[in-house]
Design an enzyme around this catalytic site. Structure first.
Site: not given
Length: 501
Positions: A256-258, A272
């Site tokens: 995840s990006k987080r 990404l």
């Protein structure tokens, strides 16, 4: 068998997540394998998360990867428009049809009331399954009163069955059973007239004649409401497969990006698509790599083309279990593709990275050096470190002491530099073979190890301890520039070894 029609339906909320890219790839491979249609549909109904320019990032990214679409934005098609915000009237019509048929209802509950209900439930220790269905069975009088109190503002919610079970047949996972009493009356149409994902994707998949839905595993909990919606409309539901999630490189948690997206050796891992592109990965390597994460080619082969993947792609070879993201495998694959590339094409791909780093690049020199670095680099961006000595506007040897090799002193190094300069300046041609033969002979004649002289010249001409092969680098630099740098090294070492006054 119905014609195969699949869709990739991203939301324009920013650059594509690599997991979304893998979903697009699997859909595209499935469509191409079955001579079907791959549709790109943009799900932009969540206007709060909409990011300007994200649509362009999506279309450009897919094209960069070679994943062309048969219908969708910029292409058109018989089932358009393919951007959901341009189809609002259709969703509103079908939502109201469900209300008229008694299969959905208008909910007038305000955010304040919903918050209050949740708080009361929490204080009492009672588990609240989402919405409490307050507006589901209102009398006409109550409905009209709430309509007047809220100024006619409402959402439309679906009436989920309160008893029984909903069974979803997943092409990868078999039957998945849900107890209806555990499910919510989810919102289909928001108060601003925009649909939620649940209504919009069902209406669109039906109207666009989608045959197979392949989407991320995280959408499994929404599958029963979607099946119930198909049943309410009287439509046949497409076959469905929920693709395995991509896990962090350590196998713990969704990528995840987080999340903390690091490999076990502490390396930050891109998430990404644009990050992979900016890091210097090749589109063909990304395609190849993603196809191997969660899917098996069918034999032990790791490197294959998209055409070969199309021929072999079968859903039965998709592993439904989550897959760790093996970033080091991508490095290896990318390096393999780089090594097999024609020097001119590789130089053309590397050039923008050098220019972004602030260098003015001579393409002939770049083509000349590429064959000598492509065995050493795993990404296009790594070429900056290997070739920057070619592009500096004014070459400066900041540390003349770096010229001095083991078991040598400053005076011996100076003599070696001067001698090497004299040898090189008198060469008839400056081909790297001529340079190497002459310098080896010079070292032997003067009782020096060839490696010592080579390393002195490497620092003198590149200011680096590690570089592409020395004489090939000097040949690319050219006679004039190479000799100029060696002379600067001589001057620099002479100056640093002068006794202080």
């Amino acid at each position: 068998m119905k014609p195969v029609r699949v869709r990739f339906a991203p939301s324009p909320t920013g650059p594509m997540h690599i997991g979304g890219v893998r979903t697009a790839l699997f859909n595209w491979l499935f469509a191409r394998h079955h001579q079907g249609q791959f549709i790109l549909r943009i799900e932009d109904t969540d206007q709060k998360r909409y990011v300007e320019g994200a649509l362009e990032l999506i279309t450009e990214g897919l094209r960069w990867l070679g994943l062309d679409w048969d219908e969708g934005p910029e292409v058109g098609g018989p089932y358009g428009p393919y951007i959901q915000s341009e189809r609002l009237e259709r969703y509103q019509q079908w939502a109201n049809w469900l209300v008229e048929q008694g299969k959905a209802y208008r909910c007038y509950c305000t955010e304040e009331r919903l918050t209050r209900v949740r708080e009361i439930a929490e204080k009492s220790g009672r588990r609240l399954q989402g919405y409490d269905r307050h507006c589901r069975n209102l009398s006409e009088e109550e409905r009209q009163r709430l309509h007047d109190e809220t100024g006619g503002e409402y959402v439309i919610r679906f009436k989920m069955p309160l008893e029984g079970q909903t069974v979803i047949h997943d092409l990868l996972r078999g039957d998945i059973t849900f107890d209806n009493q555990e499910l919510n009356d989810l919102v289909l149409l928001k108060s601003d007239g925009f649909p939620t994902y649940h209504l919009a994707n069902v209406v669109d998949d039906h109207s666009m004649e989608i045959s197979h839905i392949m989407r991320a595993e995280e959408w499994i909990p929404t599958a029963p409401i979607h099946k119930q919606l198909y049943m309410a409309f009287g439509w046949e539901m497409p076959q469905i497969a929920h693709l395995p999630v991509l896990l962090n490189p350590n196998g713990k948690g969704k990528m995840s990006k987080r999340s903390a997206r690091f490999s076990e050796d502490g390396r930050a891992v891109p998430v990404l698509l644009n990050e992979f592109r900016e890091a210097g990965y090749l589109p063909e390597a990304i395609d190849n790599f993603l196809a191997t994460v969660g899917w098996s080619f069918g034999d032990d082969r790791e490197i294959f083309t998209l055409a070969e993947a199309i021929e072999a792609f079968e859903l039965g070879r998709v592993n439904p279990a989550g897959s760790a993201f093996p970033i080091h495998k991508l490095d290896w694959m990318n390096g393999t593709y780089i090594r097999d590339m024609e020097p001119l094409r590789l130089a053309q791909l590397i050039k923008p990275f050098l220019e972004d780093a602030g260098f003015e690049v001579n393409i002939e020199q770049l083509v000349g050096i590429v064959p000598h670095i492509q065995e050493r680099i795993k990404t296009l961006k790594e070429a900056i470190e290997w070739t920057q000595f070619l592009w500096v506007e004014e070459f400066v040897l900041t540390d003349p002491e770096a010229l001095i090799q083991k078991k040598m002193d400053a005076e011996g190094t100076l003599q070696a530099l001067r001698g090497a300069y004299d040898v090189l300046v008198n060469l008839v041609d400056f081909a790297y073979e001529s340079q190497e033969a002459a310098i080896r002979q010079y070292a032997e004649d003067n009782g020096l190890k060839a490696s010592q002289v080579f390393n002195i010249l490497r620092v003198a001409t590149t200011a680096q301890q590690v570089s592409p092969p020395l004489f090939q680098s000097m040949a690319v630099l050219g006679r004039e520039e190479s000799l100029s740098r060696i002379q600067k090294a001589i001057d620099s070492l002479e100056k640093s070894n002068q006794p202080s006054q």
